[in-house]
Design a protein around this motif. Structure first.
Motif, PDB file in Angstrom:
ATOM      1  N   ILE A 209       0.841  -1.189   0.000  1.00 26.63           N
ATOM      2  CA  ILE A 209       0.000   0.000   0.000  1.00 26.63           C
ATOM      3  C   ILE A 209       0.881   1.246   0.000  1.00 26.63           C
ATOM      4  O   ILE A 209       2.040   1.205   0.425  1.00 26.63           O
ATOM      5  CB  ILE A 209      -0.944   0.019   1.225  1.00 26.63           C
ATOM      6  CG1 ILE A 209      -0.137   0.020   2.535  1.00 26.63           C
ATOM      7  CG2 ILE A 209      -1.907  -1.157   1.175  1.00 26.63           C
ATOM      8  CD1 ILE A 209      -0.986   0.118   3.795  1.00 26.63           C
ATOM      9  N   SER A 210       0.317   2.353  -0.487  1.00 29.47           N
ATOM     10  CA  SER A 210       1.108   3.580  -0.548  1.00 29.47           C
ATOM     11  C   SER A 210       0.211   4.799  -0.604  1.00 29.47           C
ATOM     12  O   SER A 210      -1.010   4.708  -0.726  1.00 29.47           O
ATOM     13  CB  SER A 210       2.026   3.565  -1.782  1.00 29.47           C
ATOM     14  OG  SER A 210       1.310   3.942  -2.955  1.00 29.47           O
ATOM     15  N   ALA A 211       0.853   5.956  -0.549  1.00 26.61           N
ATOM     16  CA  ALA A 211       0.211   7.230  -0.843  1.00 26.61           C
ATOM     17  C   ALA A 211       0.847   7.789  -2.107  1.00 26.61           C
ATOM     18  O   ALA A 211       2.045   7.591  -2.340  1.00 26.61           O
ATOM     19  CB  ALA A 211       0.406   8.209   0.315  1.00 26.61           C
ATOM     20  N   GLY A 212       0.046   8.451  -2.928  1.00 24.35           N
ATOM     21  CA  GLY A 212       0.594   9.161  -4.081  1.00 24.35           C
ATOM     22  C   GLY A 212       1.120   8.301  -5.201  1.00 24.35           C
ATOM     23  O   GLY A 212       1.869   8.782  -6.059  1.00 24.35           O
ATOM     24  N   GLY A 213       0.759   7.012  -5.237  1.00 25.31           N
ATOM     25  CA  GLY A 213       1.170   6.164  -6.347  1.00 25.31           C
ATOM     26  C   GLY A 213       2.557   5.572  -6.235  1.00 25.31           C
ATOM     27  O   GLY A 213       3.057   4.977  -7.198  1.00 25.31           O
ATOM     28  N   TYR A 214       3.211   5.713  -5.083  1.00 27.77           N
ATOM     29  CA  TYR A 214       4.500   5.046  -4.887  1.00 27.77           C
ATOM     30  C   TYR A 214       4.269   3.535  -4.900  1.00 27.77           C
ATOM     31  O   TYR A 214       3.155   3.078  -4.634  1.00 27.77           O
ATOM     32  CB  TYR A 214       5.101   5.493  -3.554  1.00 27.77           C
ATOM     33  CG  TYR A 214       6.535   5.043  -3.337  1.00 27.77           C
ATOM     34  CD1 TYR A 214       7.514   5.319  -4.297  1.00 27.77           C
ATOM     35  CD2 TYR A 214       6.908   4.350  -2.201  1.00 27.77           C
ATOM     36  CE1 TYR A 214       8.829   4.915  -4.103  1.00 27.77           C
ATOM     37  CE2 TYR A 214       8.216   3.937  -1.987  1.00 27.77           C
ATOM     38  CZ  TYR A 214       9.176   4.219  -2.955  1.00 27.77           C
ATOM     39  OH  TYR A 214      10.460   3.809  -2.780  1.00 27.77           O
ATOM     40  N   HIS A 215       5.316   2.740  -5.246  1.00 21.47           N
ATOM     41  CA  HIS A 215       5.068   1.296  -5.328  1.00 21.47           C
ATOM     42  C   HIS A 215       4.644   0.718  -3.979  1.00 21.47           C
ATOM     43  O   HIS A 215       3.758  -0.118  -3.912  1.00 21.47           O
ATOM     44  CB  HIS A 215       6.254   0.536  -5.921  1.00 21.47           C
ATOM     45  CG  HIS A 215       7.585   0.785  -5.292  1.00 21.47           C
ATOM     46  ND1 HIS A 215       7.927   0.301  -4.059  1.00 21.47           N
ATOM     47  CD2 HIS A 215       8.681   1.454  -5.754  1.00 21.47           C
ATOM     48  CE1 HIS A 215       9.181   0.647  -3.782  1.00 21.47           C
ATOM     49  NE2 HIS A 215       9.662   1.354  -4.789  1.00 21.47           N
ATOM     50  N   HIS A 216       5.264   1.141  -2.873  1.00 21.35           N
ATOM     51  CA  HIS A 216       4.686   0.859  -1.552  1.00 21.35           C
ATOM     52  C   HIS A 216       5.441   1.628  -0.480  1.00 21.35           C
ATOM     53  O   HIS A 216       6.655   1.710  -0.480  1.00 21.35           O
ATOM     54  CB  HIS A 216       4.622  -0.629  -1.229  1.00 21.35           C
ATOM     55  CG  HIS A 216       5.926  -1.347  -1.020  1.00 21.35           C
ATOM     56  ND1 HIS A 216       6.860  -1.528  -2.015  1.00 21.35           N
ATOM     57  CD2 HIS A 216       6.442  -1.952   0.085  1.00 21.35           C
ATOM     58  CE1 HIS A 216       7.885  -2.218  -1.546  1.00 21.35           C
ATOM     59  NE2 HIS A 216       7.665  -2.479  -0.265  1.00 21.35           N
ATOM     60  N   HIS A 217       4.672   2.205   0.405  1.00 23.13           N
ATOM     61  CA  HIS A 217       5.209   2.763   1.646  1.00 23.13           C
ATOM     62  C   HIS A 217       5.142   1.733   2.775  1.00 23.13           C
ATOM     63  O   HIS A 217       5.920   1.802   3.726  1.00 23.13           O
ATOM     64  CB  HIS A 217       4.423   4.011   2.067  1.00 23.13           C
ATOM     65  CG  HIS A 217       4.719   5.214   1.223  1.00 23.13           C
ATOM     66  ND1 HIS A 217       3.786   5.814   0.410  1.00 23.13           N
ATOM     67  CD2 HIS A 217       5.866   5.922   1.051  1.00 23.13           C
ATOM     68  CE1 HIS A 217       4.341   6.850  -0.222  1.00 23.13           C
ATOM     69  NE2 HIS A 217       5.590   6.943   0.155  1.00 23.13           N
ATOM     70  N   ILE A 218       4.183   0.808   2.661  1.00 17.60           N
ATOM     71  CA  ILE A 218       4.025  -0.226   3.678  1.00 17.60           C
ATOM     72  C   ILE A 218       3.737  -1.556   2.990  1.00 17.60           C
ATOM     73  O   ILE A 218       2.881  -1.638   2.105  1.00 17.60           O
ATOM     74  CB  ILE A 218       2.883   0.113   4.658  1.00 17.60           C
ATOM     75  CG1 ILE A 218       3.157   1.444   5.366  1.00 17.60           C
ATOM     76  CG2 ILE A 218       2.706  -1.004   5.693  1.00 17.60           C
ATOM     77  CD1 ILE A 218       2.050   1.885   6.313  1.00 17.60           C
ATOM     78  N   GLY A 219       4.477  -2.587   3.404  1.00 15.81           N
ATOM     79  CA  GLY A 219       4.171  -3.952   3.010  1.00 15.81           C
ATOM     80  C   GLY A 219       3.547  -4.667   4.200  1.00 15.81           C
ATOM     81  O   GLY A 219       3.917  -4.426   5.349  1.00 15.81           O
ATOM     82  N   LEU A 220       2.597  -5.544   3.928  1.00 18.55           N
ATOM     83  CA  LEU A 220       1.883  -6.276   4.978  1.00 18.55           C
ATOM     84  C   LEU A 220       1.784  -7.737   4.551  1.00 18.55           C
ATOM     85  O   LEU A 220       1.371  -8.032   3.422  1.00 18.55           O
ATOM     86  CB  LEU A 220       0.489  -5.698   5.175  1.00 18.55           C
ATOM     87  CG  LEU A 220       0.424  -4.204   5.545  1.00 18.55           C
ATOM     88  CD1 LEU A 220      -0.934  -3.614   5.196  1.00 18.55           C
ATOM     89  CD2 LEU A 220       0.740  -4.017   7.027  1.00 18.55           C
ATOM     90  N   ASN A 221       2.180  -8.651   5.424  1.00 18.78           N
ATOM     91  CA  ASN A 221       2.122 -10.062   5.058  1.00 18.78           C
ATOM     92  C   ASN A 221       1.673 -10.914   6.241  1.00 18.78           C
ATOM     93  O   ASN A 221       1.738 -10.487   7.394  1.00 18.78           O
ATOM     94  CB  ASN A 221       3.483 -10.543   4.529  1.00 18.78           C
ATOM     95  CG  ASN A 221       4.528 -10.659   5.625  1.00 18.78           C
ATOM     96  OD1 ASN A 221       4.415 -11.501   6.512  1.00 18.78           O
ATOM     97  ND2 ASN A 221       5.569  -9.829   5.554  1.00 18.78           N
ATOM     98  N   VAL A 222       1.239 -12.141   5.925  1.00 19.78           N
ATOM     99  CA  VAL A 222       0.843 -13.094   6.969  1.00 19.78           C
ATOM    100  C   VAL A 222       1.787 -14.297   6.977  1.00 19.78           C
ATOM    101  O   VAL A 222       1.401 -15.413   7.329  1.00 19.78           O
ATOM    102  CB  VAL A 222      -0.628 -13.554   6.806  1.00 19.78           C
ATOM    103  CG1 VAL A 222      -1.576 -12.417   7.154  1.00 19.78           C
ATOM    104  CG2 VAL A 222      -0.896 -14.067   5.403  1.00 19.78           C
TER     105      VAL A 222
END
Length: 288
Positions: A209-222
């Motif tokens: 997920i990101s803000a402003g179209g960046y590839h990701h500001h946060i990765g989340l995994n299980v």
């Protein structure tokens, strides 16, 4: 129909504070291997910087810290240090090789990344981005990422004749990546509540997920398992990260949404601070 609230496009990750078990050992590692320098020390906390002005990382030593098995609890997977260009990453490669540390790597199409662990098994990524004009998108509009071998020879060639003097000015924390106990719950918190946007989805295992179209500001995994519990407070790992917002109005709006959702918000040095469902701290700071 309610319009979803999204974060301003200039939103960025600021700094990360992590817990360590031996401050002196960690300082040696983060200076010599990673390439950060000490900005200031207060007791058992040390602020570290790349440019001598901006804090990127805070090390906090905790007494009798436990180091638990990797990928066993929700919490830090890695924090990611973004260097400004390819020659800088080439110099990082040279320094990591000379240090003798074990290094993982991945070409993610949008970036070239190196992966290491600190003495407490806190994960670290050091990477450089490819220009956004080179990123590709799938039919859903999501950023296409992969994990291919990095062109290490090309990185070495890009840094040929240059000298390693630590991480350069212009280095920032590019993103953070967390183990969570449930992706739907994580999406409800980070996307629906805070206002990030989904940029890539890997089935039921991970999302970015990101803000402003960046590839990701946060990765989340299980990858630590469905229902993985929060890391205990006496273990090494992440205390909090900061989100840099562009104006007070937006910060107040985020705080109000978080409070309305039932999360406790406190103030630390005037900055609203709260925790995600797995006790990962988030501090909202204004662009300075």
């Amino acid at each position: 129909m309610t319009t979803k609230t999204i974060l301003q496009p200039d939103t960025q990750i600021g700094l990360v504070q992590i817990r360590v078990s031996n401050l002196e050992r960690s300082l040696t590692f983060y200076q010599n291997v990673v390439g950060l320098s000490v900005l200031r020390q207060t007791g058992r906390e040390v602020e570290m910087t790349a440019d001598g002005q901006n804090v990127l990382l805070i090390l906090r030593e905790i007494e009798n810290a436990r180091v638990i098995r990797p990928n066993s609890v929700a919490g830090l997977y890695h924090f990611a240090i973004l260097v400004p260009d390819r020659p800088s990453l080439g110099l990082v490669v040279r320094n990591l090789i000379s240090s003798g540390i074990e290094v993982g790597q991945g070409d993610h199409l949008v970036s070239e990344a190196l992966y290491i662990q600190d003495p407490d098994n806190n994960g670290i990524e050091i990477y450089r981005d490819r220009p956004k004009s080179e990123w590709k998108y799938n039919a859903e509009g999501h950023v296409m990422m992969s994990t291919d071998p990095v062109d290490v020879d090309g990185l070495l060639a890009a840094s040929e004749g240059l000298s390693w003097n630590g991480l350069p000015a212009g280095t920032v924390i590019g993103h953070v990546h967390f183990h969570v106990g449930n992706l739907n719950k994580a999406k409800a918190f980070y996307v629906d509540l805070l206002g990030f946007e989904l940029t890539a989805n890997y089935g039921s295992a991970a999302m970015f997920i990101s803000a402003g179209g960046y590839h990701h500001h946060i990765g989340l995994n299980v990858w630590a398992g469905q229902g993985a519990p929060a890391a205990p407070a006496d273990t090494v790992g992440i205390d909090y990260f900061t989100l840099i917002l562009t104006n007070e109005e937006e910060r107040n709006a985020v705080v109000e949404r978080v409070r309305q959702a039932g999360y406790a918000v406190t103030e630390v040095n005037g900055d609203p601070t709260f925790q995600d469902p797995w006790n990962i701290g988030i501090r909202l700071v204004l662009e300075r």
